[in-house]
Design a protein around this motif. Sequence first.
Motif, mmCIF file in Angstrom:
data_model
loop_
_atom_site.group_PDB
_atom_site.id
_atom_site.type_symbol
_atom_site.label_atom_id
_atom_site.label_comp_id
_atom_site.label_asym_id
_atom_site.label_seq_id
_atom_site.Cartn_x
_atom_site.Cartn_y
_atom_site.Cartn_z
ATOM 1 N N VAL A 669 0.859 -1.191 0.000
ATOM 2 C CA VAL A 669 0.000 0.000 0.000
ATOM 3 C C VAL A 669 0.891 1.236 0.000
ATOM 4 N N VAL A 671 1.597 5.115 1.276
ATOM 5 C CA VAL A 671 1.324 6.060 2.365
ATOM 6 C C VAL A 671 1.902 7.415 1.962
ATOM 7 N N ALA A 719 -5.343 -3.537 6.398
ATOM 8 C CA ALA A 719 -5.411 -2.078 6.479
ATOM 9 C C ALA A 719 -5.664 -1.588 7.894
ATOM 10 N N LEU A 722 -2.578 -0.699 9.675
ATOM 11 C CA LEU A 722 -1.927 0.489 9.121
ATOM 12 C C LEU A 722 -2.353 1.756 9.855
ATOM 13 N N LEU A 726 -0.006 4.922 11.032
ATOM 14 C CA LEU A 726 -0.192 6.296 10.559
ATOM 15 C C LEU A 726 -0.238 7.273 11.722
ATOM 16 N N ARG A 739 -1.427 9.893 5.398
ATOM 17 C CA ARG A 739 -2.644 9.169 5.024
ATOM 18 C C ARG A 739 -2.322 8.098 4.001
ATOM 19 N N ARG A 740 -3.206 7.129 3.935
ATOM 20 C CA ARG A 740 -3.080 6.114 2.892
ATOM 21 C C ARG A 740 -3.642 6.676 1.595
#
Length: 741
Positions: A669, A671, A719, A722, A726, A739-740
Amino acid sequence: MSASGRLHAPLLPPVMLATADAAEQAETRAKARAFAEPLIAGEILDTGENILAHADAVAAILADIGSSVAMQAASYLVYTCPHLSKPEEVLAKSFGPHLAQLAMQTNQLVHLQRLSRAAENSNPGSDNSQLSPQLQTENVRKMLLAFSRDLRVVMLRLASRLQTLRHFAATKLPVPQALASESLRVFAPLANRLGIWQIKWEMEDLSFRFLEPATYKDIARLLDEKRAERERYMLELRQRLQQALANQGIAASVEGRPKHIYSIVRKMRGKSLAFDRVFDIRALRVVVQSVADCYQVLSWVHEHFTAIEQEFDDYIAKPKANGYQSLHTVVRDVDGGPIEVQIRTQGMHEHAEHGVAAHWAYKEAGAKGYAGVSANSEYDTKIAVLRQLLAWERDLSGAAQDQAKGSHLFDDRIYVLTPEAAVVELPQGATPIDFAYTVHTNLGHRCRGAKVDGAMVPLNTPLANGQTVEITAIKEGGPSRDWLNPELAYLASPRARAKVRAWFNAQISAETIARGRESVEKLLQRLGRTSIRLDDLASQLGFKSADGLFEVVGKDEYSLRNIEVLLNPPEPALEPDAYFQKKFKGTAPRKSPSGVLVVGVDSLLTQLSRCCKPAPPDPISGFVTRGKGVSIHRQDCSNFRELASRHAERVIEVRWGDHKGPDASVYPVDVAVEAFDRQGLLRDISEVFAKEKMNVIGVQTQSVKGTAWMTFTVEIHDAVSLNKVLGSVRGVKGVRAARRR
């Protein structure tokens, strides 16, 4: 002859000097009239009045309220300015620079008022019978242009407006409703704020007479009824009171107080009273020598009449905001009828009648001051007047409600001037940069220096009322990021701060678009399609413009693969195969290497899309590609929505398989991190991912004028985990957002 050989003029007694000054002043007025007469004698104002006759009357009004002869002379010179090629130079040579400047400023204000009225009359939807609050406020602020510089301009405009009303009353010509309304709602309150009661009362009565003639006539008729009987009683009462005070050794002047029709109507309406219940229809004014005498007279009045306690006001102990002082009491006589009595000293009476003019010819305030403010210098005098003018402006604009809640005149805004003498409204604490952005956004961007009242100042200097501000700007350029630092106090206006942020956002957007354009153009070169129009390409992909396409590509939010598929589609298109026949047969889902189960299909190739990089437990959907199996997208992916809208038959239902346990799959993913750029920033953020045992497989960084934009590609199991990481990244020093993608 002195030792130096020069003759000295003999010293004159003070009386002779005063006589000489008076003669010189009278000569100045006569000289001004003689100068103006050939220029204006045949001219007519837009009201139909002869200009010379108007100037004569204005000079007489100014003389009545005690204004200087110089102001009376200016009443003629104001109207000569349009007839002179270089008015300020000609007038200064003939009458001196001060009188020339007064005439020029007053003429400038007359011009502004004409423009304002013309703008109002050109609005077909406006109601000319009453100024809107917005137009009132705008007129007031334009008047502040001259008021804050020279109080004499105020006096000239008030006297001129009063004469205009007198002219309409004498000629019985139709009165423009806008003019009468403006006089009642703007000029009369101004005279009230400055304490010039003589002009205030007459202007109110005349304006009201033009606005509501029927009501005016009714009250005038009621006043005329029993006038002889009332005046006979009041004469006896005056003589009785004057004799009683003389017996006590108090020198006093006792007179009847004039009856002002507008004041009576306002009291009747405000208190819902009948005419015979208005207390000041029968009224006396007592003028004595000292404050002690005032209270002694009050004692006698209360001893011999029945006082109405709720109608007593001591404005000596607590003066009104405009400096008015007096004792007000209402008593009943033997018949029970109300009588109002006002008691004041001679000085208080002069101020009550003439206000500022009673003890100022603008620069002669001395230590007397105004409205309780000591005025030991010309500057103090100006500031005292400006406070009253701003209070008056706030009364008109509806800000009086704020004052009732405890705010003060200068709590929330200030007024400064441009070099061209235009008034600019700013919040309290505003700086030259706020001023520049208020005048024009582009001037704010290019601002590099400022002069306040002719002196260079730092750009974070707080401005004050009445200052003149001049901006030094470069031809091209933009704001500094320091301006957004609250600790440096460059900006007090939220509007100016938003404009600075918008400029930097536009720069970032431009750089993103340039980066996206470069990527798209490289792809087109590789595909040999450089001849295609970029706007047409963007339109085919569903974007409104080429810049819209470039921006999402530059942000890595749109895959270049979509462009490649559009330009080079496989031929021929695939026909429906056995997969589509089995799609909804309900066979048991099988897990694919990607960790995604395709409902109803056994061992179908799946791949996670690179544009949105889904990871459990993101809601997902599949899209059947041509020859590359099923592409798995997040359901909120813009690319997926675009593909689904065009080929709905290729959308397939998918879900995540079991992604827990030691053999659980990992998912890449992206970021995105925005931070103030500093040394060691990349290391500190990478350490957060390492501490959380997340593998970083890619990093992209870019620094733009002190701001770092970073994209980390990390491998995660889901997720949910994650979100915790963050939060830790946001805690790193300098990080503003994480943020993703």
